[in-house]
Write an enzyme that holds these catalytic residues in place. Structure first.
Site, PDB file in Angstrom:
ATOM      1  N   SER A   1       1.020  -1.132   0.079  1.00  0.00           N
ATOM      2  CA  SER A   1       0.065  -0.142  -0.145  1.00  0.00           C
ATOM      3  C   SER A   1       1.009   1.323   0.010  1.00  0.00           C
ATOM      4  CB  SER A   1      -0.902  -0.020   1.355  1.00  0.00           C
ATOM      5  OG  SER A   1      -1.944   0.835   0.988  1.00  0.00           O
TER       6      SER A   1
ATOM      7  N   HIS B   1      -2.646  -1.007  -3.336  1.00  0.00           N
ATOM      8  CA  HIS B   1      -3.877  -0.220  -2.926  1.00  0.00           C
ATOM      9  C   HIS B   1      -3.848   0.950  -4.137  1.00  0.00           C
ATOM     10  CE1 HIS B   1      -4.331  -2.264   0.959  1.00  0.00           C
ATOM     11  NE2 HIS B   1      -4.529  -3.160   0.231  1.00  0.00           N
TER      12      HIS B   1
ATOM     13  N   ASP C   1      -3.908  -5.501   5.401  1.00  0.00           N
ATOM     14  CA  ASP C   1      -4.430  -6.090   4.319  1.00  0.00           C
ATOM     15  C   ASP C   1      -3.147  -7.243   3.471  1.00  0.00           C
ATOM     16  OD1 ASP C   1      -6.048  -7.272   2.326  1.00  0.00           O
ATOM     17  OD2 ASP C   1      -5.327  -5.616   0.834  1.00  0.00           O
TER      18      ASP C   1
END
Length: 332
Positions: free
Chosen positions: A13, A40, A132
């Site tokens: 991310s 992301h 995540d």
């Protein structure tokens, strides 16, 4: 010689771009594995990641296409607003429910790689907020693959690497500059008997879960929490040391993602409460002034007390909102 690791799945991310740019120059153009990347991004964002990676290293890179065959020596990058998964030697794009409030999310890619490639997959988690990809990395380990994490001290945002190290028995923790050489070495053919192309038996249902029936998953325990995306009831499941929460519509959240979502909801509610209290104060003062202009002393005092009460409560909420707290939203 045994079968080599032939697919590398990479997720990250905030800060992951820097790590990827540091990694790709150290990969050989003859790499005997495919690299599939999820970073992301916003649903309406234009991604230049494939162009950047191709420009900075010897491997060709492109955005993944639905149904595209996976080729060794190529980097595939997720597209905005689509989950990217691997199955049957192909790449697949799906508009499935958001996971950890992201689409594309890292966990779907890692989970599908664990199922489709079992002990031939290498999972790599890079810089980023929250967690995540941690559940997916744990599944890769359970399937017999290799788990690699960027050194948290080397990551621009250390939350994902820290959670991975804490919750998964990772095989390697390396700096971004060390990723390329490590992956090159790991991809070399292994000694010993070749392994089967079929998914390993004994994987838990979370690994085998198909995207089409995620919303009908009945396993786990119903909990007293609502889905922040749709308001549905959440079911709690545990895979190894990692807790996950799934609603009937198929939204999936990790513990950290659920906490962050609830923090966002709390902040929004507090701002709404502050706005309502400020309006109540202004209305009460207007009514008090109107009563005063007509000599209605009792009504003036009544409305002024309401105004003072609302002002005091608004100040309490304002101090909470402006007190420097991020309501537990790590890395946000």
């Amino acid at each position: 010689m045994g079968q080599s690791y032939d697919i590398i799945v990479v997720g990250g991310s905030a800060g992951a771009l820097d790590a990827l740019v540091a990694m790709v120059p150290h990969l050989p153009g003859s790499l005997r594995a495919a690299i599939v990347v999820v970073v992301h991004m916003g649903s309406t964002a234009e991604s230049n990641l494939a162009t950047i990676l191709a420009r900075n290293g010897p491997l060709p890179a492109s955005h993944a296409n639905d149904g595209e065959a996976i080729r060794q020596g190529h980097i595939y990058v997720a597209r905005p607003d689509r989950h990217l998964i691997v199955s049957d030697g192909k790449l697949h794009l799906t508009e499935g429910p958001r996971e950890n409030r992201h689409r594309p999310a890292i966990d779907p890619l890692f989970r599908s790689a664990a199922e489709s490639h079992s002990d031939r997959v290498i999972g790599v988690l890079l810089s980023g907020a929250l967690d995540d990809g941690v559940s997916g990395l744990a599944m890769i380990k359970r399937a017999g693959g290799i788990a690699i994490v960027q050194d948290p001290a080397d990551a621009l945002v250390s939350s994902i690497p820290k959670h991975a190290v804490a919750q998964v028995a990772v095989d390697h923790v390396v700096t971004s500059g060390g990723l390329g050489p490590l992956l090159t070495r790991l991809v070399q053919p292994r000694s010993g008997p070749a392994t089967s192309d079929a998914p390993r038996s004994g994987l838990d249902n979370a690994v085998k879960m198909n995207f089409g029936d995620v919303g009908t998953n009945k396993e786990g325990q119903h909990v007293m929490y609502s889905c922040p995306d749709c308001g549905g009831v959440l079911v709690e499941t545990e895979s190894g040391e990692v807790l996950r929460y799934t609603c009937h519509e198929g939204h999936i959240l990790s513990a950290e993602s659920l906490l962050a979502a609830k923090a966002e909801m709390l902040e929004a509610a507090l701002w709404e409460a502050l706005r309502t209290l400020d309006e109540r104060t202004q209305l009460s003062e207007r009514f008090a002034a109107h009563a005063r202009s007509r000599g209605q002393t009792v009504m003036q005092g009544h409305f002024q007390r309401r105004a003072d009460e609302s002002r005091e409560r608004a100040e309490i909420v304002r101090r909470v909102l402006k007190g420097g707290t991020n309501y537990g939203r790590e890395g946000v």
